[in-house]
Design a protein around this motif. Sequence first.
Motif, short mmCIF file in Angstrom:
data_model
loop_
_atom_site.label_atom_id
_atom_site.label_comp_id
_atom_site.label_asym_id
_atom_site.label_seq_id
_atom_site.Cartn_x
_atom_site.Cartn_y
_atom_site.Cartn_z
N SER A 94 31.01 36.68 39.97
CA SER A 94 30.83 38.13 39.98
C SER A 94 31.05 38.71 41.37
N MET A 95 30.46 38.08 42.37
CA MET A 95 30.58 38.57 43.75
C MET A 95 32.03 38.51 44.24
N ILE A 96 32.68 37.38 44.02
CA ILE A 96 34.05 37.21 44.50
C ILE A 96 34.99 38.21 43.81
N ASN A 97 34.89 38.34 42.50
CA ASN A 97 35.79 39.27 41.81
C ASN A 97 35.54 40.71 42.25
N MET A 98 34.30 41.07 42.51
CA MET A 98 34.01 42.41 43.00
C MET A 98 34.65 42.63 44.38
N LYS A 99 34.50 41.65 45.26
CA LYS A 99 35.09 41.77 46.60
C LYS A 99 36.62 41.82 46.52
N LEU A 100 37.20 41.01 45.65
CA LEU A 100 38.66 41.02 45.50
C LEU A 100 39.14 42.36 44.95
N ARG A 101 38.42 42.90 44.00
CA ARG A 101 38.80 44.17 43.39
C ARG A 101 38.67 45.33 44.37
N ASN A 102 37.60 45.33 45.16
CA ASN A 102 37.27 46.51 45.98
C ASN A 102 37.70 46.43 47.44
N GLN A 103 37.86 45.22 47.99
CA GLN A 103 38.04 45.14 49.43
C GLN A 103 39.19 44.27 49.92
N HIS A 104 39.67 43.35 49.11
CA HIS A 104 40.64 42.37 49.63
C HIS A 104 41.87 42.28 48.74
#
Length: 57
Positions: free
Chosen positions: A11-21
């Motif tokens: 959940s954390m990684i996909n959120m970061k990939l979607r929003n920031q990277h």
Amino acid sequence: MLPQDPYILLSMINMKLRNQHKSLDDYCLSENHHKNQITETLAKVNYAYDPHINQFK
């Protein structure tokens, strides 16, 4: 430090990939995490990184 629970990590990684990277490599570089550690942990629960959509599926 990365979460130990693979589903929380997912959940954390996909959120970061979607929003920031723009990619997993970009995330790992900016957050100073090892790509192999992330991919191996998520592979244990049958998730793999798809660079075309920039998320683990």
